[in-house]
Design an enzyme around this catalytic site. Structure first.
Site, PDB file in Angstrom:
ATOM      1  N   ALA A  17       0.831  -1.209   0.000  1.00 40.40           N
ATOM      2  CA  ALA A  17       0.000   0.000   0.000  1.00 40.40           C
ATOM      3  C   ALA A  17       0.860   1.251   0.000  1.00 40.40           C
ATOM      4  O   ALA A  17       2.062   1.186   0.254  1.00 40.40           O
ATOM      5  CB  ALA A  17      -0.914   0.002   1.216  1.00 40.40           C
ATOM      6  N   ASN A  18       0.245   2.362  -0.284  1.00 43.11           N
ATOM      7  CA  ASN A  18       0.873   3.672  -0.115  1.00 43.11           C
ATOM      8  C   ASN A  18       0.328   4.293   1.164  1.00 43.11           C
ATOM      9  O   ASN A  18      -0.781   3.981   1.579  1.00 43.11           O
ATOM     10  CB  ASN A  18       0.494   4.588  -1.286  1.00 43.11           C
ATOM     11  CG  ASN A  18       1.406   4.409  -2.467  1.00 43.11           C
ATOM     12  OD1 ASN A  18       2.122   3.420  -2.587  1.00 43.11           O
ATOM     13  ND2 ASN A  18       1.379   5.380  -3.349  1.00 43.11           N
ATOM     14  N   ARG A  19       1.068   5.203   1.740  1.00 47.56           N
ATOM     15  CA  ARG A  19       0.599   5.966   2.883  1.00 47.56           C
ATOM     16  C   ARG A  19      -0.365   7.040   2.401  1.00 47.56           C
ATOM     17  O   ARG A  19       0.015   7.900   1.619  1.00 47.56           O
ATOM     18  CB  ARG A  19       1.782   6.682   3.515  1.00 47.56           C
ATOM     19  CG  ARG A  19       2.207   6.128   4.814  1.00 47.56           C
ATOM     20  CD  ARG A  19       3.312   6.990   5.395  1.00 47.56           C
ATOM     21  NE  ARG A  19       4.471   6.190   5.732  1.00 47.56           N
ATOM     22  CZ  ARG A  19       4.511   5.341   6.736  1.00 47.56           C
ATOM     23  NH1 ARG A  19       3.459   5.164   7.527  1.00 47.56           N
ATOM     24  NH2 ARG A  19       5.594   4.653   6.984  1.00 47.56           N
TER      25      ARG A  19
END
Ligand code: CTP
Ligand code: CA
Length: 221
Positions: free
Chosen positions: A33-35
């Site tokens: 995932a990305n932040r």
């Protein structure tokens, strides 16, 4: 006419927004995932709805309530987000705030990968995800105004200017994330357009959203 009788600035306009991260499964319990908290994108969706727009918000996995008057489509992966964006067209404007995972795991495992399996430490093989913004901006159902976001940790304006050209966006809203703004409630942004760069003072995300929504209404007028 009294102000309350004036038509809302974005009445009759459809605006498409992506927000939040995407989750790319590695196996049924793990993901890449990305932040991204989704806060800025959700605030923009709410601000546009308050100006009278019909708003479709394609949201990755976030823990946020749907802003009043906004139609929300929940997705998990970049490919699901791309399909939801396509399904929501046509739109007058698109604001792509999502932090899309650039890569997904090639061939996610159907069962949980076990630590004590025979393979030892597993190696992740990655495949590139579709670029939702570039596909939209270069496609034949392009909204009149296409806006991308760019979270950068260095050379913020240079990277944003290059991204604007590469992706075919009208505006890139760049923010410097070298501090700890991810998940915070304020943003310092620079808007890169064909006319140059406009830098705003540090503002709460809700204020960024209101000001950006007004600017979008002016551009579509
Ligand atoms: N974006 C997108 N689809 C992707 C990647 C990015 O729609 N697969 C959009 C984002 O929503 C954002 C803009 O493109 O509006 C810029 O995203 P960013 O991650 O900064 O751009 P990248 O081209 O992926 O560059 P980088 O190598 O810096 O991650
Ligand atoms: Ca990226």
């Amino acid at each position: 006419l009294a102000a309350r009788d004036a038509p809302a600035p974005l009445a009759g306009k459809h605006v498409l927004i992506t927000a939040g991260p995407t989750h790319e499964p590695i196996d049924p319990v793990r993901y890449i995932a990305n932040r991204s908290s989704g806060k800025q994108g959700f605030a923009i969706a709410g601000a546009l709805a308050r100006l009278g727009a019909r708003v479709t918000l394609v949201a990755g996995p976030v823990a946020l309530p749907t802003p009043l008057g906004v139609t929300r489509v929940d997705v998990e992966t970049a490919r699901e987000m791309a399909a939801a964006v396509d399904a929501a067209l046509p739109a007058d404007a698109a604001v792509m705030v999502a932090a899309v995972a650039d890569w997904r795991a090639k061939g996610a495992a159907p069962q949980k990968i076990k630590k004590d399996g025979s393979g030892g430490t597993p190696t992740l093989r990655l495949a590139e995800n579709p670029d939702i913004l570039a596909t939209l901006a270069k496609g034949d159902r392009r909204p009149r105004l296409v806006i991308g976001f760019a979270a950068e940790t260095e050379q913020v304006i240079d990277h944003a200017t290059a991204k604007r050209a590469r992706k075919g966006a009208d505006w890139i809203v760049a923010n410097d994330v070298s501090g700890d703004v991810m998940g915070g409630d304020a943003n310092t942004i620079h808007i890169v357009t064909a006319d140059g760069v406009e830098s705003w003072e540090k503002l709460p995300k809700d204020a960024v959203a209101d000001r950006l929504a007004t600017r979008i209404a002016d551009a579509l007028d």
